[in-house]
Design an enzyme around this catalytic site. Sequence first.
Site, PDB file in Angstrom:
ATOM      1  N   GLY A   1     -15.437 -22.126   2.005  1.00  0.00           N
ATOM      2  CA  GLY A   1     -15.339 -21.899   0.564  1.00  0.00           C
ATOM      3  C   GLY A   1     -14.852 -23.134  -0.144  1.00  0.00           C
ATOM      4  N   ARG A   2     -15.111 -23.183  -1.441  1.00  0.00           N
ATOM      5  CA  ARG A   2     -14.611 -24.296  -2.232  1.00  0.00           C
ATOM      6  C   ARG A   2     -14.493 -23.856  -3.681  1.00  0.00           C
ATOM      7  NH1 ARG A   2     -16.745 -29.407  -2.454  1.00  0.00           N
ATOM      8  NH2 ARG A   2     -17.247 -29.362  -0.228  1.00  0.00           N
ATOM      9  N   GLY A   3     -13.606 -24.544  -4.410  1.00  0.00           N
ATOM     10  CA  GLY A   3     -13.394 -24.251  -5.814  1.00  0.00           C
ATOM     11  C   GLY A   3     -12.869 -25.476  -6.513  1.00  0.00           C
TER      12      GLY A   3
ATOM     13  N   LYS B   1      -6.650 -24.473   3.069  1.00  0.00           N
ATOM     14  CA  LYS B   1      -7.174 -25.050   1.831  1.00  0.00           C
ATOM     15  C   LYS B   1      -6.629 -26.467   1.661  1.00  0.00           C
ATOM     16  CE  LYS B   1      -7.721 -24.308  -3.117  1.00  0.00           C
ATOM     17  NZ  LYS B   1      -7.543 -23.401  -4.249  1.00  0.00           N
TER      18      LYS B   1
ATOM     19  N   GLY C   1      -9.852 -27.154  -4.573  1.00  0.00           N
ATOM     20  CA  GLY C   1     -10.021 -27.793  -3.280  1.00  0.00           C
ATOM     21  C   GLY C   1     -11.024 -27.056  -2.418  1.00  0.00           C
TER      22      GLY C   1
ATOM     23  N   ASP D   1      -7.826 -18.078 -13.372  1.00  0.00           N
ATOM     24  CA  ASP D   1      -9.192 -18.256 -12.869  1.00  0.00           C
ATOM     25  C   ASP D   1      -9.623 -17.030 -12.054  1.00  0.00           C
ATOM     26  OD1 ASP D   1     -11.618 -19.483 -12.511  1.00  0.00           O
ATOM     27  OD2 ASP D   1     -10.966 -20.766 -10.864  1.00  0.00           O
TER      28      ASP D   1
END
Length: 809
Positions: free
Chosen positions: A519-521, A540, A524, A632
């Site tokens: 996963g990413r956002g 993370k 990071g 978020d």
Amino acid sequence: MDLWLLSWVLSFLLVLSLCSSAELSSLRKGSFLSVEKPDDVLISPNGVFSAGFFSVGINAFCFAVWINESKDRTVVWMANRDEPVNGIGSKLSLLKTGELILTDGVRRTQWTTGTASHSGVDLLLRNNGNLVLVTSGSEKKDLWQSFDSPTNTLLPEQVLTKDRFLISSRSSTNYSSGYYRLYFDNDNVLRLLYNIPATTSVYWPDPWLMPWEAGRSTYNNSRVAVLNALGCFASSDDFKCFSADFGVKILRRLMLDPDGNLRIYSLVGTNKTWVISWQAISQPCKIHGICGGHSMCSYDHVKGRRCSCLPGYRFRNVADWTRGCEPDFNVNSELDTFDFKRLPHVESFGFDKGGFSKATLEECKKTCLNMSSCRGFAFKFGMSSGHQCYPKTRLFNGYISPSFSGDLYVKMPKSELNSVKEINIDTRLKCSGELVVLDRTYLPARVNWSLRFLLWFASSVAVFEITCVLLVRCFLFRTERASESEAVKQGYAYAATGFRRYTYDQLKKATRGFSEEIGRGGGGVVYKGVLPDNQIVAIKRLNDANQGEGEFLAEVGTIGRLNHMNLIEMWGYCAEGKHRLLVYEFMEHGSVADRLASNSLNWEKRFSIAVGTAKGLAYLHEECLEWVLHCDIKPQNILLDSDYQPKVADFGLSKLLNRGGTSMNGSSFSRIRGTRGYMAPEWVYNLPINSKVDVYSYGIVVLEMVTGKSPIGFHSLDGGGVTEHGRLVPWVREKVNGAATRESWMEETVDPLLADDYNVDRMECLVRVALKCVEEDKDSRPTMSQVVQMLLQNEGKFLHDPLGAVKKP
């Protein structure tokens, strides 16, 4: 022999003086004060003030300035009132760079002056109680002073300006920031403000008066206020007051007390006690928020102030009146099941949903009954306007006022109206007195040598050898030798944060060189990792590597105090050089976004995810010790465990504030936060930010789970053709409002992948709750706790039949 012993003792005392951390009169470059040495304090030349480590709890200390003259030490300033330091290893150090810093036992910086100087610098405590960092050259210059950053107290000749303010303490025993503030408003008027994350309100001078009606002037631009040595407190807005003992030169202080009142205290008598010689507000119940919401304040000169809940409400916390009261009934029942309880001469200030003149009592009742957000109304008589009606969305700041020519009508179920007794004025707080002790390992105190042992030791060892040994030990102690064991540092780090600290190499090995991305956002990239004990984790790697270790550890420590089944659990972290990593529990089913895309969420799972996510956010907003704003909320940040139970992720480093701290507004954020399509209008229009931004984002997520459509643009079939839609919210609202029956709009809006296998009642509940959450006006949105209540109320109808009484064919 006697002469030899005398010279040895003198040398020994000289060495001890060199090892001393600080002189009583000043602190110089390269020196420090230690929390482990009670005598490490600075004393003003007149002996009235002292500065040093002050105990604020078990193993918790703040660096403070206090008055010695009073019977009990009276604190007048604190450097780190909201971030106490450890009782072992903490220090206030004056670095060789000219910066004054306060470090915790794990060497994280809790507070600093941010100063720098190439010349000599001294830290002095002056006779007026001002702690000053001053250059020691021929032309002395003040680099920093405590008078420029007051906490809750002003001392004589200490100036309050437009850039400074007083913030009350949480209570008489809790020195952290409280709910009240003395400040200069934008119209140049000195005011008292009640300030919590959910609301703010001015209560002094009287908010219904214009400044000139309260004797204030807005025609000034200096914005200064000062208490002089004779007992006069004067402000540039023409406010002036005098202490009852004005003219006598005694020790005084102006303090914003935990109860929100501003008072002047004078030190009098041979027993040196403080007496109130002036106060801003003579009627304590007029102070806003003093009893919390949906409550009532009463006062008499014998029993003092007392708080009670309005009829139909109960205390949220019997040990803390300021938490207010909550309804003891279902506020979302059918409107025709409500009626009103009359409370004579009870006034409730604020939260009016409009005002109506020349209205009858029945008209006022009808207006409130037809408003789902109305909790009651004030009904009073005016000489010029006749009867006036003020429906209220919150019953706040309530108090009994015999001079109030009106009544308060509390909205409550008819079934409970007759069973409500007279208001019970609570007589005392119910305090548990429980204390939490941090797990620390203390070093035993060094045993003092007797004179006989000292002489025996001196006769057996040469003066030169002993002096050298002591000098070496002193040098090692003052330079905090770098050979301190890693095990001790790990122990302190764990005690401070509650998490295990990993090295960068350990986490790099666990992720096989950060090879498996899951996963990413914006914050990071997340990698799958396997720890040495074969535990699978999510690691993370944060993008922002510019955050200091002290700030990072402080935020990680705050996350350690968050604990809820619907929040992702953090197990450890890494803060090494520029590397910042967080270690989380691994979630087998990934994110809600992944599951929606793969069509693996049936109706029951979607409803359960909505309820669980709401519970997690309600905890962050209203229940945990710190107020956490996520900023978020989106399907990618809601993860699912092996049982498809939701857990909100990426909440830790969003926005952390103490509940009594500064209110959040747009200027508190360095940038707009969130993801396009899920962001509340407040971000776009630069409006004040509070927890309602998360409520908005939550509503968008629920609509996306219900419809299966993206919030920022999608296609749908309309009259045989394909229509382009802009945003999800107006599209759903148009379908709901324009349909003749709920079944018709459901057929057009519900995700076709559900194949008509859903509960109609639950579906309607979810959609209507979501539409409430995405109101443009943030004040019209519910809180997350109200969302939970609305969803659980609906869920309770289907305990025996999970599919519900009505199911789509």
